[in-house]
Design an enzyme around this catalytic site. Sequence first.
Site, PDB file in Angstrom:
ATOM      1  N   GLU A  95      -3.602  12.717   3.546  1.00  0.00           N
ATOM      2  CA  GLU A  95      -2.290  13.264   3.157  1.00  0.00           C
ATOM      3  C   GLU A  95      -2.115  13.291   1.643  1.00  0.00           C
ATOM      4  O   GLU A  95      -1.053  12.981   1.116  1.00  0.00           O
ATOM      5  CB  GLU A  95      -1.170  12.430   3.799  1.00  0.00           C
ATOM      6  N   HIS A 107      -2.322   9.698  -1.942  1.00  0.00           N
ATOM      7  CA  HIS A 107      -1.312  10.016  -0.924  1.00  0.00           C
ATOM      8  C   HIS A 107      -0.048  10.515  -1.615  1.00  0.00           C
ATOM      9  O   HIS A 107       0.557   9.822  -2.424  1.00  0.00           O
ATOM     10  CB  HIS A 107      -1.035   8.750  -0.119  1.00  0.00           C
ATOM     11  N   CYS A 125       8.232   9.691  10.606  1.00  0.00           N
ATOM     12  CA  CYS A 125       8.868   9.451   9.303  1.00  0.00           C
ATOM     13  C   CYS A 125       9.711  10.632   8.855  1.00  0.00           C
ATOM     14  O   CYS A 125      10.753  10.448   8.211  1.00  0.00           O
ATOM     15  CB  CYS A 125       7.807   9.125   8.257  1.00  0.00           C
ATOM     16  N   CYS A 126       9.289  11.867   9.176  1.00  0.00           N
ATOM     17  CA  CYS A 126       9.948  13.042   8.618  1.00  0.00           C
ATOM     18  C   CYS A 126      11.334  13.320   9.196  1.00  0.00           C
ATOM     19  O   CYS A 126      12.269  13.583   8.428  1.00  0.00           O
ATOM     20  CB  CYS A 126       9.048  14.266   8.772  1.00  0.00           C
ATOM     21  N   GLU A 154       3.531  17.770   3.447  1.00  0.00           N
ATOM     22  CA  GLU A 154       4.346  16.966   4.364  1.00  0.00           C
ATOM     23  C   GLU A 154       5.825  17.059   3.987  1.00  0.00           C
ATOM     24  O   GLU A 154       6.190  17.048   2.815  1.00  0.00           O
ATOM     25  CB  GLU A 154       3.888  15.504   4.300  1.00  0.00           C
ATOM     26  N   GLY A 165       0.801  -1.223   0.000  1.00  0.00           N
ATOM     27  CA  GLY A 165       0.000   0.000   0.000  1.00  0.00           C
ATOM     28  C   GLY A 165       0.826   1.262   0.000  1.00  0.00           C
ATOM     29  O   GLY A 165       0.306   2.343  -0.296  1.00  0.00           O
ATOM     30  N   HIS A 166       2.106   1.168   0.338  1.00  0.00           N
ATOM     31  CA  HIS A 166       2.989   2.338   0.329  1.00  0.00           C
ATOM     32  C   HIS A 166       4.198   2.025  -0.538  1.00  0.00           C
ATOM     33  O   HIS A 166       5.124   1.352  -0.110  1.00  0.00           O
ATOM     34  CB  HIS A 166       3.449   2.691   1.742  1.00  0.00           C
TER      35      HIS A 166
END
Length: 656
Positions: free
Chosen positions: A325, A273, A418-419, A341, A216-217
């Site tokens: 997002e 996304h 994550c960032c 983001e 999914g990512h």
Amino acid sequence: MPRTHSALPATGPVRLGPDSRAALRPAAVGIDTGFWQARRASNAHVSIPQGPALLEAAGNLHNLRLAAGTAAGEFQGAYPFVDTDVYKWLEAAAWQLAQDRGEDQAREDLAPDGDLAPDDDLAAEVGRIIGLVAGAQQPDGYLNTWFQLVKGGERYKELRWGHELYCAGHLIQAAVAHHRATGSGELLDVARKFADHIDSVFGPPGSGKPIDGIDGHPEVETALVELYRETGERRYLDLAAYFVDRYGHGLLGGEAYCQDRVPLREATNVEGHAVRQLYLLAAAADLATETGDAELRTVAERLWHAMTTTKTHLTGGLGAHHEEEDFGDPYELPNERAYCETCAAIASIQWSWRMALLTGEARYSDLIERTLFNGFLAGVSLDGERWLYVNPLQVRDGHTDPGGDQSARRTRWFRCACCPPNVMRLLASLEHYLASSDDNGLQIHQYVSGRYASDVAVIRAETDYPWHGTIALTVEETPAEPWTLSLRIPQWCREFRVRCGPETYEGPVADGWLRLERTWSPGDQVVLELSLEPRLTAADPRVDAVRGCVAIERGPLVYCLEGVDHPGGGLDDIVIDTTRPLALKHRPDLLGGVTTVVAAGSRRHHPDAGWWPYAPVDESSDSPQQDGDPVELTAVPYYAWANREDGSMRVWLPTS
């Protein structure tokens, strides 16, 4: 290669294969002073060193011990992808080790008997955490602490949300970085074992493999391409191509959110996304580069153009919606609810760099520059200790912030962290996104103080960019044959001049590149002067959110107003007077030393409207520029906002 090159960084995040169809190859750059070296120093001395303690406090390292059976307790963390925070930190630390070793070698070249001081502490932490990762890996190569500990070992049953391949991708990228930076195969062995496991499980119908599926990512796809480049194993490239082409076929329910609504080759605009879309497109660019797939190249060019023309904020930020997002509709670019983001800015830079190498076109590096100086750099505080997950273009007067990952206030760490390590890894590898070479010469994409080196030549650059527009270049090493030095003239630049010996060149240039071809000699100088006059910028009228507004820019920097500089009424009533000139004021005492832009404006008067904030047009107030109180506006670079106190901020300023 000449000895001079030894002080330059090791091969970076993108290393093209021997049969690559790219127009350009990454070149080595050593940054030693100036704007970006200051930001990288903060990353090296503050952000990266604090990583292990933050990962320990958040439970990421505890989970690895649990999976290895060397600790007791419960899984810590809210998400199944917490392992990636460890992997991204390891990648950042690996690039930092490469940088440190390059600096050590440079000192040794200058003073062979000097006392070198390599960062043994960082190397030790990297080794310790690699040991934890290796200990958590299962015998067949599988590694994901969430599924090993929380889901009882169940695998690949939750591909839409589980992020198992996403985690694998970041592990692979960390391992490739560590191998390139240190020569050690310890982490690379772990990553290859996991990649081999994935290759044994996933495949198209008829392949004999048990799962026809995608994550999914997206993320593993571009990592697999880089693993192919590192190892020469073609099956990793083929596996990446399989995953890319299976998106859009309903394997995840057909949602745009996870890039499953339409096959990539048929897409006409970016959607869903933002980070997922951009990672997938970076992989498409990688595959086009390594396989010569002309259709994928066309798709990547088409979607990049659609994104930049209809869905990119002035700062280079991407993502219109907090919900999911994701990208919004064309020209849906809100201000206070802009998501933008930090990870999306990073993904944009990674994709655009691959496109710049593939095509040789300057426009991709134009977007990289805008994003680096604005949408990306705002994501980390000046002290390197606090972060922004989202990067709005406006914070209203009286804004009440609930905190958390979607806060408009800088935060020490996030539940979904994550960032921060993503910022760390980009800053630590930044020198690899600045220059390229081809058989004809050297191309300078981004301007820094330091040394640019290719197979052809070595150039020394001195500049105080972005505060001043002069870049002085000196040829240090050159062959006797003619070659071409190509200088990117930024898209925002309206006037420039280049002095090369007795010759002078002035704009415009047709494709963003000024090419200087000649037989060079050591000591030859080229001076590029870019005009950095401040300017007012208006948006396409279809961007409803900023119609009737302008923004202040100077060079590559977007500027904003902050409430702290305008006491006595906030920012929501500010109107800029576009008939008055903009002025510059350098402030070495402010925000680490910045050049501010001073403008004239006013504050609206608000008549008592009673209980209803609307009125017929003929009863509305007169022009606030005529009736408002005059006020001097001080604009600071957007990247530096939210470093003094919490308060209001805005990029786009009403003109009436």
